[in-house]
Design an enzyme around this catalytic site. Structure first.
Site, PDB file in Angstrom:
ATOM      1  N   LYS A   1       0.834  -1.203   0.000  1.00  0.00           N
ATOM      2  CA  LYS A   1       0.000   0.000   0.000  1.00  0.00           C
ATOM      3  C   LYS A   1       0.882   1.272   0.000  1.00  0.00           C
ATOM      4  CE  LYS A   1      -3.820  -2.358   2.373  1.00  0.00           C
ATOM      5  NZ  LYS A   1      -4.788  -2.308   3.506  1.00  0.00           N
TER       6      LYS A   1
ATOM      7  N   TYR B   1     -12.113  -2.128  -3.719  1.00  0.00           N
ATOM      8  CA  TYR B   1     -12.639  -2.292  -2.360  1.00  0.00           C
ATOM      9  C   TYR B   1     -14.169  -2.225  -2.335  1.00  0.00           C
ATOM     10  CZ  TYR B   1      -8.190  -2.366   0.222  1.00  0.00           C
ATOM     11  OH  TYR B   1      -6.976  -2.716   0.764  1.00  0.00           O
TER      12      TYR B   1
ATOM     13  N   PHE C   1     -15.505   3.303   7.078  1.00  0.00           N
ATOM     14  CA  PHE C   1     -14.142   3.742   6.751  1.00  0.00           C
ATOM     15  C   PHE C   1     -13.859   3.751   5.248  1.00  0.00           C
ATOM     16  CE2 PHE C   1     -13.993  -0.856   7.749  1.00  0.00           C
ATOM     17  CZ  PHE C   1     -13.425  -1.362   6.586  1.00  0.00           C
TER      18      PHE C   1
ATOM     19  N   ARG D   1      -1.748 -14.358   4.411  1.00  0.00           N
ATOM     20  CA  ARG D   1      -2.492 -13.691   5.489  1.00  0.00           C
ATOM     21  C   ARG D   1      -1.760 -13.836   6.822  1.00  0.00           C
ATOM     22  NH1 ARG D   1      -6.862 -10.413   4.197  1.00  0.00           N
ATOM     23  NH2 ARG D   1      -7.890 -11.056   6.117  1.00  0.00           N
TER      24      ARG D   1
ATOM     25  N   THR E   1      -5.228  -7.305  10.698  1.00  0.00           N
ATOM     26  CA  THR E   1      -5.488  -5.993  10.091  1.00  0.00           C
ATOM     27  C   THR E   1      -4.939  -4.856  10.966  1.00  0.00           C
ATOM     28  OG1 THR E   1      -7.560  -6.942   9.280  1.00  0.00           O
ATOM     29  CG2 THR E   1      -7.310  -4.552   9.095  1.00  0.00           C
TER      30      THR E   1
ATOM     31  N   ARG F   1       2.755  -6.575   9.355  1.00  0.00           N
ATOM     32  CA  ARG F   1       2.021  -5.463   9.979  1.00  0.00           C
ATOM     33  C   ARG F   1       2.554  -5.169  11.385  1.00  0.00           C
ATOM     34  NH1 ARG F   1      -3.777  -7.376   7.431  1.00  0.00           N
ATOM     35  NH2 ARG F   1      -3.781  -5.968   5.629  1.00  0.00           N
TER      36      ARG F   1
ATOM     37  N   ASN G   1      -1.722  -0.074   6.977  1.00  0.00           N
ATOM     38  CA  ASN G   1      -1.188  -1.354   7.439  1.00  0.00           C
ATOM     39  C   ASN G   1      -0.325  -2.063   6.385  1.00  0.00           C
ATOM     40  OD1 ASN G   1      -3.249  -2.117   5.781  1.00  0.00           O
ATOM     41  ND2 ASN G   1      -4.442  -3.186   7.334  1.00  0.00           N
TER      42      ASN G   1
ATOM     43  N   HIS H   1      -1.901  -5.438   1.488  1.00  0.00           N
ATOM     44  CA  HIS H   1      -3.196  -6.084   1.274  1.00  0.00           C
ATOM     45  C   HIS H   1      -2.936  -7.517   0.830  1.00  0.00           C
ATOM     46  CE1 HIS H   1      -7.087  -7.156  -0.387  1.00  0.00           C
ATOM     47  NE2 HIS H   1      -6.403  -7.654  -1.389  1.00  0.00           N
TER      48      HIS H   1
ATOM     49  N   GLU I   1      -9.566 -10.441  -7.598  1.00  0.00           N
ATOM     50  CA  GLU I   1      -8.555  -9.388  -7.420  1.00  0.00           C
ATOM     51  C   GLU I   1      -7.396  -9.523  -8.415  1.00  0.00           C
ATOM     52  OE1 GLU I   1      -9.374  -8.414  -2.695  1.00  0.00           O
ATOM     53  OE2 GLU I   1      -7.529  -9.468  -3.255  1.00  0.00           O
TER      54      GLU I   1
END
Ligand code: ATP
Ligand code: MG
Length: 137
Positions: free
Chosen positions: A9, A49, A57, A85, A91, A102, A112, A115, A126
């Protein structure tokens, strides 16, 4: 063999963590099958998203995702969706296990660093959102 979509990100790119994040994946035996750097448009970020469009948010998340360049990757390996993950961590960095991406580098629940797709169905959507089949090596 499984594939998943990973994004470094804007905060990860801004903090010069591109090389380190990619090293985490490669050192875990995960293969980079495709990679591109982009600055997302607002509509691209909103479409990506879309599942979160009704969450409070959402607006801030889109602003954050278009605030700078991102690095978008297809990762390949056995059970790579769940392994990625785990490697990313929770998250919220405060809840992320020690040593995860993270926990090491994220500042907030929003900012964070990475993704990662959360299921085979999401990964398929995706990956197709950002890559055509000839771009995946
Ligand atoms: P990602 O989808 O980015 O891999 P995730 O699956 O861990 O992360 P999601 O619940 O899908 O988390 O939320 C998507 C993203 O929206 C999060 O990574 C984070 O950047 C942001 N986000 C999630 N919850 C919040 C929140 N409560 N406040 C602010 N931002 C949030
Ligand atoms: Mg998610």
């Amino acid at each position: 063999m499984e594939r998943t979509l990973s994004i470094i990100k804007p905060d990860g790119v801004q903090k010069s963590l591109v090389g380190q994040v990619i090293s985490v994946f490669e050192n875990a035996g995960i293969r980079i099958a495709a990679l591109k750097m982009r600055r997302l448009s607002r509509s691209e970020a909103e479409g990506f998203y879309y599942v979160h469009k009704d969450r409070p948010f959402f607006g801030e998340l889109v602003e954050f995702m278009i605030s700078g360049a991102v690095v978008i990757m297809v990762l390949e390996g056995q059970n790579v969706i769940s392994r990625n993950r785990e490697i990313m961590g929770a998250t919220d960095p405060k809840e992320a296990a020690p040593g995860t991406i993270r926990a090491r580098w994220a500042d907030t629940k929003q900012n964070n660093i990475v993704h990662g797709s959360d299921s085979p169905e999401t990964a398929k959507f995706e990956i197709g959102y950002f890559f055509s089949s000839i771009e995946i090596c």
